[in-house]
Write an enzyme that holds these catalytic residues in place. Structure first.
Site, mmCIF file in Angstrom:
data_model
loop_
_atom_site.group_PDB
_atom_site.id
_atom_site.type_symbol
_atom_site.label_atom_id
_atom_site.label_comp_id
_atom_site.label_asym_id
_atom_site.label_seq_id
_atom_site.Cartn_x
_atom_site.Cartn_y
_atom_site.Cartn_z
ATOM 1 N N ASP A 17 -13.528 -35.879 5.802
ATOM 2 C CA ASP A 17 -14.563 -36.291 4.867
ATOM 3 C C ASP A 17 -14.978 -35.024 4.118
ATOM 4 O O ASP A 17 -15.544 -34.095 4.714
ATOM 5 C CB ASP A 17 -15.749 -36.882 5.648
ATOM 6 C CG ASP A 17 -16.887 -37.319 4.724
ATOM 7 O OD1 ASP A 17 -16.780 -37.116 3.498
ATOM 8 O OD2 ASP A 17 -17.878 -37.873 5.244
ATOM 9 N N TRP A 20 -22.925 -37.409 10.057
ATOM 10 C CA TRP A 20 -23.673 -38.051 8.957
ATOM 11 C C TRP A 20 -23.985 -39.485 9.378
ATOM 12 O O TRP A 20 -23.101 -40.204 9.861
ATOM 13 C CB TRP A 20 -22.805 -38.013 7.694
ATOM 14 C CG TRP A 20 -23.372 -38.765 6.537
ATOM 15 C CD1 TRP A 20 -24.647 -38.669 6.037
ATOM 16 C CD2 TRP A 20 -22.681 -39.722 5.709
ATOM 17 N NE1 TRP A 20 -24.779 -39.500 4.959
ATOM 18 C CE2 TRP A 20 -23.598 -40.159 4.728
ATOM 19 C CE3 TRP A 20 -21.384 -40.242 5.705
ATOM 20 C CZ2 TRP A 20 -23.267 -41.089 3.755
ATOM 21 C CZ3 TRP A 20 -21.049 -41.168 4.734
ATOM 22 C CH2 TRP A 20 -21.977 -41.585 3.770
ATOM 23 N N LYS A 32 -22.281 -34.305 -4.816
ATOM 24 C CA LYS A 32 -23.021 -33.054 -4.646
ATOM 25 C C LYS A 32 -22.500 -31.952 -5.565
ATOM 26 O O LYS A 32 -23.265 -31.305 -6.259
ATOM 27 C CB LYS A 32 -22.929 -32.555 -3.201
ATOM 28 C CG LYS A 32 -22.915 -33.624 -2.149
ATOM 29 C CD LYS A 32 -24.258 -34.250 -1.939
ATOM 30 C CE LYS A 32 -24.112 -35.445 -1.023
ATOM 31 N NZ LYS A 32 -25.265 -35.732 -0.246
HETATM 32 N N1 KET Z 1 -19.930 -37.777 3.633
HETATM 33 C C1 KET Z 1 -20.922 -36.975 4.035
HETATM 34 C C2 KET Z 1 -20.678 -36.030 5.161
HETATM 35 C C3 KET Z 1 -22.157 -37.050 3.388
HETATM 36 O O1 KET Z 1 -23.111 -36.233 3.792
HETATM 37 C C4 KET Z 1 -22.360 -37.969 2.343
HETATM 38 C C5 KET Z 1 -23.678 -38.104 1.710
HETATM 39 C C6 KET Z 1 -21.267 -38.755 1.957
HETATM 40 C C7 KET Z 1 -20.066 -38.642 2.638
HETATM 41 C C8 KET Z 1 -21.321 -39.782 0.870
HETATM 42 O O2 KET Z 1 -21.834 -39.432 -0.322
HETATM 43 P P1 KET Z 1 -21.457 -40.300 -1.624
HETATM 44 O O3 KET Z 1 -22.621 -40.184 -2.516
HETATM 45 O O4 KET Z 1 -21.171 -41.697 -1.200
HETATM 46 O O5 KET Z 1 -20.256 -39.626 -2.187
HETATM 47 N N2 KET Z 1 -24.743 -37.657 2.229
HETATM 48 C C9 KET Z 1 -26.091 -37.643 1.694
HETATM 49 C C10 KET Z 1 -26.537 -38.871 1.003
HETATM 50 C C11 KET Z 1 -26.392 -40.139 1.778
HETATM 51 O O6 KET Z 1 -26.772 -40.213 2.943
HETATM 52 O O7 KET Z 1 -25.868 -41.102 1.185
HETATM 53 C C12 KET Z 1 -27.041 -37.218 2.810
HETATM 54 O O8 KET Z 1 -26.606 -37.021 3.956
HETATM 55 O O9 KET Z 1 -28.229 -37.031 2.527
#
Ligand code: KET
Length: 449
Positions: free
Chosen positions: A254, A173, A290
């Site tokens: 994660d 990511w 998500k």
């Molecule tokens: N870890 C992974 C692997 C991940 O894909 C995301 C978010 C997060 C943590 C963090 O999400 P949060 O909303 O802070 O709980 N991914 C999507 C959004 C982004 O990039 O912030 C994405 O990959 O599209």
């Protein structure tokens, strides 16, 4: 200090000094040790360069600016309905109604967050009957969703393991590297994705984890690896755990997609639970962006499984100490939603059903995209890797130039690593997407990875 120094530098010897007229209207003020130069026609921010757009969230900004009707946003991993509208889960609405009826107050939470949330989130992750919870060996802190939880853990690593480095999968990511960079934690990559097989480079992964200095942190995606959609098998997880144990590494999970990979919350937590069962100390960052669709509520947690309750108490006290000057204490709204949904058997059941529906919709578009690609592409290319990938994304194998072609010619917005979010795709758009992928793959300038 940094900005005053920058403004000073600009006026003393920076390029602005050379510009005609820049010195007009300059006044100098003495702020103690630093002689600050203030100019009416020179910004104090002259030394601040433009930052590049974020590789993921910047895609949504570009999408918004596109006026073409055919446009499709497959950039950010955010669930949309078949009508491509954002989705608020029914259980979330129910929980919010309940919260409003109760008329709860908005007082500060403790630094560690809402107790009912912390209990619910740890139980969801480890399983309510897990002995580590009964023994009080887990330090759980509500934090600012997955990102904030990772960042807090990174600050903890920097403070208490300054010699250690973090191993990150290649690819990963996009924000992982930023998080460790900003926390000043050194990192390196372990092999993960094999473009030849469009699958896991398991041997490379094991070799790299083995070769890392003892006591490294190994960042693992609990399920639905982002961006590849390729997870180790249960047998491979066992082997990964063997090596991590042998090398006295610290597993750091994660977990941003619990429930989204298989549709089952328990199954998607099995990787984490396997490490915990072995008696290892483990870090786990959790997100409800998500699986409960709480993106903007910024709700998640950092959990640290420790060898004894006494260690867990100490670790928790230090995580609180790190959180306090960063953001003081976390927001309450999302925490109450999660506590209500996960803590109530009826709502919990409804949530699981809605999550299965979301995961099911993604599986349907995944299948239809594969069918459309296979039917339309006459080159004989095998697209079945799309069906083997799981979670919200498909890692198409399109390179940057081909991804640019997707956007520039077809108005399909995606990240430049070739990742598309299937959560932003509808059945109705699959054929159009297939046309765009085939065109970009075969005709897009540059060669496929
Ligand atoms: N870890 C992974 C692997 C991940 O894909 C995301 C978010 C997060 C943590 C963090 O999400 P949060 O909303 O802070 O709980 N991914 C999507 C959004 C982004 O990039 O912030 C994405 O990959 O599209």
């Amino acid at each position: 200090m940094a900005s005053s120094a920058a403004a000073f530098a600009v006026l003393r010897g920076g390029k602005s000094e050379a510009r005609a007229g820049c010195r007009v209207g300059i006044t100098r003020k003495n702020f103690g040790r630093v002689m600050m130069a203030l100019a009416v026609d020179v910004s104090r921010f002259e030394g601040v360069p433009m930052a590049p757009p974020d590789p993921i969230l910047g895609v949504s900004e570009a999408f918004k600016a596109d006026k073409n009707d055919l446009k499709l946003n497959l950039g950010v991993g955010a669930y949309r309905t078949e009508e491509l509208q954002p989705y608020v889960l029914n259980v979330v609405k129910k929980a919010e109604t309940l919260m409003l009826e109760k008329g709860e107050n908005k007082e500060y939470l403790p630094i560690e967050g809402l107790a009912a949330f912390n209990k619910a989130t740890a139980e969801l992750l480890f399983g309510a009957d897990n002995p580590v919870l009964k023994q009080g060996r887990v330090a759980t802190l509500q934090s600012l969703s997955g990102t904030g939880s990772l960042r807090l853990a990174a600050a903890f690593i920097q403070r208490y393991f300054p010699e250690a480095k973090v191993l990150i999968s290649s690819p990963t990511w996009g924000n992982h590297k930023n998080i460790f960079n900003d926390a000043r934690v050194p990192w390196s990559e372990y092999r993960y994705y094999d473009p030849k097989t469009v699958g896991l480079d398991f041997e490379g992964m094991i070799a790299d984890i083995q070769a890392a200095p003892d006591g490294s942190f190994v960042l693992l995606h609990g399920c639905a690896h982002n961006p590849t959609g390729i997870d180790p098998t249960p047998e491979q997880w066992e082997k990964i755990a063997d090596v991590i144990q042998e090398k006295k590494h610290m597993p750091f999970f994660d977990v941003a997609y619990q429930g989204f990979a298989s549709g089952s919350l328990d199954e998607d937590a099995s990787s984490v639970r396997l490490f915990v069962e072995r008696g290892l100390e483990v870090f786990v960052a959790q997100s409800y962006s998500k699986n409960l669709g709480l993106y903007a509520e910024r709700i998640g947690a950092i959990n640290v499984v420790c060898s004894t309750p006494e260690v867990a108490n100490r670790v928790k006290s230090q995580l609180k100490r790190l959180a306090r000057p960063m953001y003081s204490n976390p927001p309450i709204h999302g925490a109450r939603i999660v506590a209500n949904v996960v803590g109530d058997p009826t709502m919990f059941g409804e949530w699981k059903q809605e999550m299965e529906e979301m995961a099911g919709r993604i599986k349907n578009v995944r299948q239809k995209l594969y069918d459309s690609l296979s039917a339309k592409d006459k080159s004989g290319k095998d697209w079945s890797f799309i069906l083997r990938q799981i979670g919200m994304f498909s890692y198409t194998g399109l390179n940057k130039t081909q991804s640019d072609n997707m956007t520039d010619k077809w108005h399909i917005y995606m990240t430049k690593d070739g990742r598309i979010s299937l959560a932003g795709l509808s059945l109705a758009k699959c054929e159009y997407l297939a046309d765009a992928i085939i065109d970009s793959f075969h005709n897009g300038l540059g060669t496929a990875k």
